[in-house]
Write a protein that holds these residues in place. Structure first.
Motif, PDB file in Angstrom:
ATOM      1  N   ARG A 206       0.828  -1.201   0.000  1.00 32.70           N
ATOM      2  CA  ARG A 206       0.000   0.000   0.000  1.00 32.70           C
ATOM      3  C   ARG A 206       0.867   1.258   0.000  1.00 32.70           C
ATOM      4  O   ARG A 206       0.580   2.228  -0.713  1.00 32.70           O
ATOM      5  CB  ARG A 206      -0.923  -0.012   1.216  1.00 32.70           C
ATOM      6  CG  ARG A 206      -1.939   1.128   1.233  1.00 32.70           C
ATOM      7  CD  ARG A 206      -2.986   0.915   2.300  1.00 32.70           C
ATOM      8  NE  ARG A 206      -2.411   0.795   3.620  1.00 32.70           N
ATOM      9  CZ  ARG A 206      -2.332  -0.342   4.311  1.00 32.70           C
ATOM     10  NH1 ARG A 206      -2.796  -1.466   3.787  1.00 32.70           N
ATOM     11  NH2 ARG A 206      -1.793  -0.363   5.518  1.00 32.70           N
TER      12      ARG A 206
ATOM     13  N   SER B 231       2.336   1.773  -3.432  1.00 25.09           N
ATOM     14  CA  SER B 231       1.332   2.349  -4.334  1.00 25.09           C
ATOM     15  C   SER B 231       1.122   3.825  -4.031  1.00 25.09           C
ATOM     16  O   SER B 231       1.033   4.657  -4.951  1.00 25.09           O
ATOM     17  CB  SER B 231       0.019   1.581  -4.197  1.00 25.09           C
ATOM     18  OG  SER B 231      -0.990   2.157  -4.989  1.00 25.09           O
ATOM     19  N   ASP B 232       1.069   4.166  -2.729  1.00 29.66           N
ATOM     20  CA  ASP B 232       0.886   5.565  -2.356  1.00 29.66           C
ATOM     21  C   ASP B 232       2.054   6.418  -2.831  1.00 29.66           C
ATOM     22  O   ASP B 232       1.870   7.559  -3.282  1.00 29.66           O
ATOM     23  CB  ASP B 232       0.749   5.691  -0.827  1.00 29.66           C
ATOM     24  CG  ASP B 232      -0.547   5.041  -0.326  1.00 29.66           C
ATOM     25  OD1 ASP B 232      -1.404   4.717  -1.166  1.00 29.66           O
ATOM     26  OD2 ASP B 232      -0.672   4.862   0.900  1.00 29.66           O
TER      27      ASP B 232
ATOM     28  N   TRP C 160       1.726   7.273  -6.506  1.00 28.99           N
ATOM     29  CA  TRP C 160       0.780   8.375  -6.718  1.00 28.99           C
ATOM     30  C   TRP C 160       1.381   9.706  -6.271  1.00 28.99           C
ATOM     31  O   TRP C 160       1.182  10.736  -6.937  1.00 28.99           O
ATOM     32  CB  TRP C 160      -0.507   8.103  -5.948  1.00 28.99           C
ATOM     33  CG  TRP C 160      -1.392   7.083  -6.589  1.00 28.99           C
ATOM     34  CD1 TRP C 160      -1.475   5.762  -6.294  1.00 28.99           C
ATOM     35  CD2 TRP C 160      -2.318   7.304  -7.663  1.00 28.99           C
ATOM     36  NE1 TRP C 160      -2.385   5.129  -7.093  1.00 28.99           N
ATOM     37  CE2 TRP C 160      -2.933   6.058  -7.941  1.00 28.99           C
ATOM     38  CE3 TRP C 160      -2.696   8.424  -8.399  1.00 28.99           C
ATOM     39  CZ2 TRP C 160      -3.892   5.907  -8.933  1.00 28.99           C
ATOM     40  CZ3 TRP C 160      -3.670   8.275  -9.387  1.00 28.99           C
ATOM     41  CH2 TRP C 160      -4.252   7.041  -9.648  1.00 28.99           C
TER      42      TRP C 160
ATOM     43  N   PRO D   6      -4.556   8.458  -3.188  1.00 26.44           N
ATOM     44  CA  PRO D   6      -4.541   7.272  -2.302  1.00 26.44           C
ATOM     45  C   PRO D   6      -5.053   7.566  -0.904  1.00 26.44           C
ATOM     46  O   PRO D   6      -5.671   6.707  -0.270  1.00 26.44           O
ATOM     47  CB  PRO D   6      -3.064   6.857  -2.294  1.00 26.44           C
ATOM     48  CG  PRO D   6      -2.309   8.077  -2.693  1.00 26.44           C
ATOM     49  CD  PRO D   6      -3.201   8.811  -3.645  1.00 26.44           C
TER      50      PRO D   6
ATOM     51  N   VAL E 223      -8.825   7.669  -1.135  1.00 27.49           N
ATOM     52  CA  VAL E 223      -9.395   6.330  -1.320  1.00 27.49           C
ATOM     53  C   VAL E 223      -9.377   5.549  -0.013  1.00 27.49           C
ATOM     54  O   VAL E 223     -10.324   4.815   0.306  1.00 27.49           O
ATOM     55  CB  VAL E 223      -8.621   5.581  -2.421  1.00 27.49           C
ATOM     56  CG1 VAL E 223      -9.055   4.120  -2.483  1.00 27.49           C
ATOM     57  CG2 VAL E 223      -8.838   6.247  -3.767  1.00 27.49           C
ATOM     58  N   ASP E 224      -8.293   5.687   0.769  1.00 30.33           N
ATOM     59  CA  ASP E 224      -8.192   4.964   2.039  1.00 30.33           C
ATOM     60  C   ASP E 224      -9.030   5.589   3.141  1.00 30.33           C
ATOM     61  O   ASP E 224      -9.134   5.031   4.235  1.00 30.33           O
ATOM     62  CB  ASP E 224      -6.728   4.902   2.500  1.00 30.33           C
ATOM     63  CG  ASP E 224      -5.886   4.026   1.580  1.00 30.33           C
ATOM     64  OD1 ASP E 224      -6.474   3.163   0.914  1.00 30.33           O
ATOM     65  OD2 ASP E 224      -4.653   4.221   1.525  1.00 30.33           O
TER      66      ASP E 224
ATOM     67  N   TRP F 119     -14.590   7.570   1.945  1.00 28.91           N
ATOM     68  CA  TRP F 119     -14.405   7.473   0.494  1.00 28.91           C
ATOM     69  C   TRP F 119     -15.723   7.246  -0.235  1.00 28.91           C
ATOM     70  O   TRP F 119     -15.973   7.860  -1.273  1.00 28.91           O
ATOM     71  CB  TRP F 119     -13.425   6.352   0.170  1.00 28.91           C
ATOM     72  CG  TRP F 119     -13.472   5.891  -1.253  1.00 28.91           C
ATOM     73  CD1 TRP F 119     -13.864   4.680  -1.718  1.00 28.91           C
ATOM     74  CD2 TRP F 119     -13.121   6.659  -2.423  1.00 28.91           C
ATOM     75  NE1 TRP F 119     -13.779   4.624  -3.079  1.00 28.91           N
ATOM     76  CE2 TRP F 119     -13.335   5.826  -3.545  1.00 28.91           C
ATOM     77  CE3 TRP F 119     -12.674   7.960  -2.624  1.00 28.91           C
ATOM     78  CZ2 TRP F 119     -13.097   6.258  -4.839  1.00 28.91           C
ATOM     79  CZ3 TRP F 119     -12.438   8.381  -3.932  1.00 28.91           C
ATOM     80  CH2 TRP F 119     -12.637   7.539  -5.012  1.00 28.91           C
TER      81      TRP F 119
END
Length: 230
Positions: A142, A145-146, A149, A186, A189-190, A194
């Motif tokens: 995670r 991925s963050d 972004w 991100p 979204v988390d 959301w």
């Protein structure tokens, strides 16, 4: 370690004993062995108390043997020789050996029960460590991925800053806003909100679309009529 955000390695787990992790396995086996020992011991007591009754002695002896595996021929020959000799000293030595062996078996069984408890404890620690490591892997994924972004947002924002300087705010500011939105994606979204954010955004976009379409239709309807030129 602090700069990269990585945590230190977890402490090593203790060695798991070579014993079953299920208590029921040891408990059931122990109960069966205890029942066998008690039945054999009771039959031998009956033999001793009925030594003057040959039929009872034979019957109880066969009953005791039914609870035990067949002995090797060497042990049978050893016992027959001892019975033929009938030396009290030999019997005393064998009784001492039997008591020591029974004590050793009891201690070994107690150690097996302790090992079973420790094996179950270590097994639970391993299961907890698996859950912990799985959660850590998911966290690293995670974060990776963050970071992607975030880097993309920083890149777009940098391009927007350059565009603002050289091409003007009309080109640069949308890029700056886009970079901020990409970098924040991100985290949005988390967020536990959301679903509300996404639903509100879609509703707002749909409303703006409907308004734009209505405005176009209204402008088209209110436009002055211009006859075609000949």
């Amino acid at each position: 370690m602090a700069l990269t955000g990585c945590s230190s390695s977890p402490p090593p787990l203790p060695k798991q004993p070579d014993a079953p992790t299920s208590k029921a396995v040891v408990t059931t086996l122990g109960a069966d062995l205890d029942k066998t020992d008690h039945r054999v011991g009771a039959a031998l007591v009956a033999i001793e108390r009925n030594a003057d009754k040959p039929k009872v002695v034979v019957a109880e002896s066969r009953l005791a043997q039914s609870y035990l595996p067949a002995p090797p021929e060497a042990d049978v020959a050893f016992a027959m020789a001892r019975a033929t000799k009938a030396d009290p000293i030999d019997y005393k030595k064998q009784m001492e050996f039997g008591r020591k062996l029974a004590t050793a078996v009891t201690l070994a069984w107690e150690r097996l029960e302790a090992d079973q408890k420790e094996a179950a404890r270590v097994s639970q620690l391993k299961d907890a460590r698996i859950v912990e490591l799985t959660a850590e892997v998911e966290r690293v994924k995670r974060e990776a991925s963050d970071n992607i972004w975030t880097l993309a947002g920083v890149g777009i924002a940098a391009i927007g800053a350059i565009a603002t300087a050289f091409a003007g705010p009309k080109v640069g500011i949308p890029l700056l806003l886009s970079g901020a939105a990409i970098g924040a994606f991100p985290f949005v979204v988390d967020s536990p909100y959301w679903n509300y954010i996404a639903g509100g955004t879609l509703t707002l976009a749909a409303g703006l679309g409907i308004y734009w379409l209505w405005d176009r239709v209204r402008d088209s309807a209110n436009a002055p009529y211009e006859p075609p030129q000949k």
